[in-house]
Design a protein around this motif. Sequence first.
Motif, short mmCIF file in Angstrom:
data_model
loop_
_atom_site.label_atom_id
_atom_site.label_comp_id
_atom_site.label_asym_id
_atom_site.label_seq_id
_atom_site.Cartn_x
_atom_site.Cartn_y
_atom_site.Cartn_z
N THR A 216 0.88 -1.21 0.02
CA THR A 216 -0.05 0.03 0.05
C THR A 216 0.98 1.04 0.04
OG1 THR A 216 -0.34 0.07 2.61
CG2 THR A 216 -2.00 -1.12 1.19
N SER A 217 0.30 2.23 -0.66
CA SER A 217 1.22 3.57 -0.58
C SER A 217 2.51 3.63 -1.29
CB SER A 217 1.19 4.31 0.77
OG SER A 217 0.18 4.37 1.16
N SER A 218 3.58 3.54 -0.52
CA SER A 218 4.88 3.23 -1.05
C SER A 218 5.31 1.73 -0.75
CB SER A 218 5.83 4.28 -0.45
OG SER A 218 5.74 5.74 -1.03
N VAL A 219 5.69 1.34 -1.78
CA VAL A 219 5.69 -0.27 -1.66
C VAL A 219 7.04 -0.23 -0.61
CG1 VAL A 219 6.77 -2.54 -2.32
CG2 VAL A 219 4.84 -1.11 -3.65
N SER A 220 6.92 -1.02 0.36
CA SER A 220 8.00 -1.29 1.59
C SER A 220 8.43 -2.78 1.88
CB SER A 220 7.75 -0.50 2.69
OG SER A 220 8.42 -0.63 3.76
N ILE A 221 9.73 -2.91 1.51
CA ILE A 221 10.16 -4.67 1.70
C ILE A 221 10.37 -4.80 3.49
CG2 ILE A 221 11.93 -6.14 1.72
CD1 ILE A 221 12.05 -5.24 -1.31
N ARG A 222 9.69 -5.69 4.15
CA ARG A 222 9.92 -5.77 5.37
C ARG A 222 11.29 -6.95 5.61
NH1 ARG A 222 4.12 -5.95 5.14
NH2 ARG A 222 3.12 -4.17 6.23
N ASN A 223 11.21 -7.97 4.72
CA ASN A 223 12.00 -8.94 5.00
C ASN A 223 12.16 -9.53 3.50
OD1 ASN A 223 14.02 -10.81 5.79
ND2 ASN A 223 12.60 -12.11 7.18
N SER A 224 13.36 -10.19 3.13
CA SER A 224 13.66 -10.54 2.06
C SER A 224 14.81 -11.36 1.82
CB SER A 224 13.76 -9.60 0.88
OG SER A 224 14.98 -8.58 0.91
N TYR A 225 14.99 -12.35 0.80
CA TYR A 225 16.33 -12.97 0.50
C TYR A 225 16.38 -12.85 -1.02
CZ TYR A 225 19.16 -16.95 -0.83
OH TYR A 225 20.24 -17.66 -1.24
N ASN A 226 17.41 -12.52 -1.50
CA ASN A 226 17.75 -12.57 -2.83
C ASN A 226 16.58 -11.72 -3.75
OD1 ASN A 226 19.08 -13.16 -5.24
ND2 ASN A 226 17.91 -14.89 -5.80
N VAL A 227 16.24 -10.65 -3.08
CA VAL A 227 15.16 -9.86 -3.57
C VAL A 227 15.72 -8.24 -3.77
CG1 VAL A 227 12.98 -8.52 -3.58
CG2 VAL A 227 13.32 -11.26 -3.30
N SER A 228 15.96 -7.56 -4.71
CA SER A 228 16.65 -6.21 -4.78
C SER A 228 15.51 -5.26 -4.61
CB SER A 228 17.37 -6.15 -6.21
OG SER A 228 16.44 -6.07 -7.37
N SER A 229 14.24 -5.61 -5.23
CA SER A 229 13.21 -4.21 -5.03
C SER A 229 11.84 -4.95 -5.60
CB SER A 229 13.67 -3.22 -5.82
OG SER A 229 13.68 -3.67 -7.28
N VAL A 230 10.89 -4.36 -5.05
CA VAL A 230 9.47 -4.50 -5.50
C VAL A 230 8.91 -3.22 -6.09
CG1 VAL A 230 7.24 -5.38 -4.86
CG2 VAL A 230 9.12 -6.14 -3.57
N SER A 231 8.50 -3.50 -7.51
CA SER A 231 8.00 -2.36 -8.10
C SER A 231 6.40 -2.56 -8.25
CB SER A 231 8.22 -2.56 -9.52
OG SER A 231 9.66 -2.54 -9.70
N ASP A 232 5.69 -1.33 -7.87
CA ASP A 232 4.32 -1.37 -7.95
C ASP A 232 3.91 -0.93 -9.33
OD1 ASP A 232 1.72 -0.57 -7.58
OD2 ASP A 232 2.01 0.89 -5.89
N ASN A 233 3.07 -1.79 -9.66
CA ASN A 233 2.63 -1.65 -11.33
C ASN A 233 1.29 -1.20 -11.43
OD1 ASN A 233 5.31 -2.50 -12.07
ND2 ASN A 233 4.52 -4.65 -12.19
N GLY A 234 0.68 -0.62 -10.25
CA GLY A 234 -0.87 -0.50 -10.29
C GLY A 234 -1.60 -0.95 -9.10
#
Length: 107
Positions: A18-36
Motif C-alpha cells: 500500500t502507498s509506497s511499497v516497502s520490503i519488510r524482509n527478503s532473501y535474494n530480492v533487490s526491489s518490488v515495483s508497484d505496477n498499479g
Amino acid sequence: MAYYGGNAVKAFVNFRGTSSVSIRNSYNVSSVSDNGTGKYTVNFSSSVGSDPTAQVTTSWSDGSRAGWGGLTPSSLPGTTAVQIYSQQPSNYSFMDAVVACVTVYRN
C-alpha cells in the motif's frame, strides 16, 4: 540454503503493497515495483535460474482478511523477476495488499 518439499528456496519477500511499497524482509530480492492497484513486480538480486519446474507461492492480507494472490497470467517466473497480483476474493477486483509474501522455489 532453505528447502521446502525437496525444492530450494531461491527468493522470498514480505512487503507492504500500500502507498509506497516497502520490503519488510527478503532473501535474494533487490526491489518490488508497484505496477498499479494490486499488481507488483518482484525483482531478484541474482538469477534464480531457468529450471522449468519453478513454483511461486503468494499470499496477502488487507488487514482484516487473508487470501492467495498469483502470477500475472502473462508472466511466468523469469530468471530475474516475477509479476504477481492480489485480488479481492468476493469480486476478483485488484486490491493493494497490506502484507504480501512471495516465495520462489526451484529444484
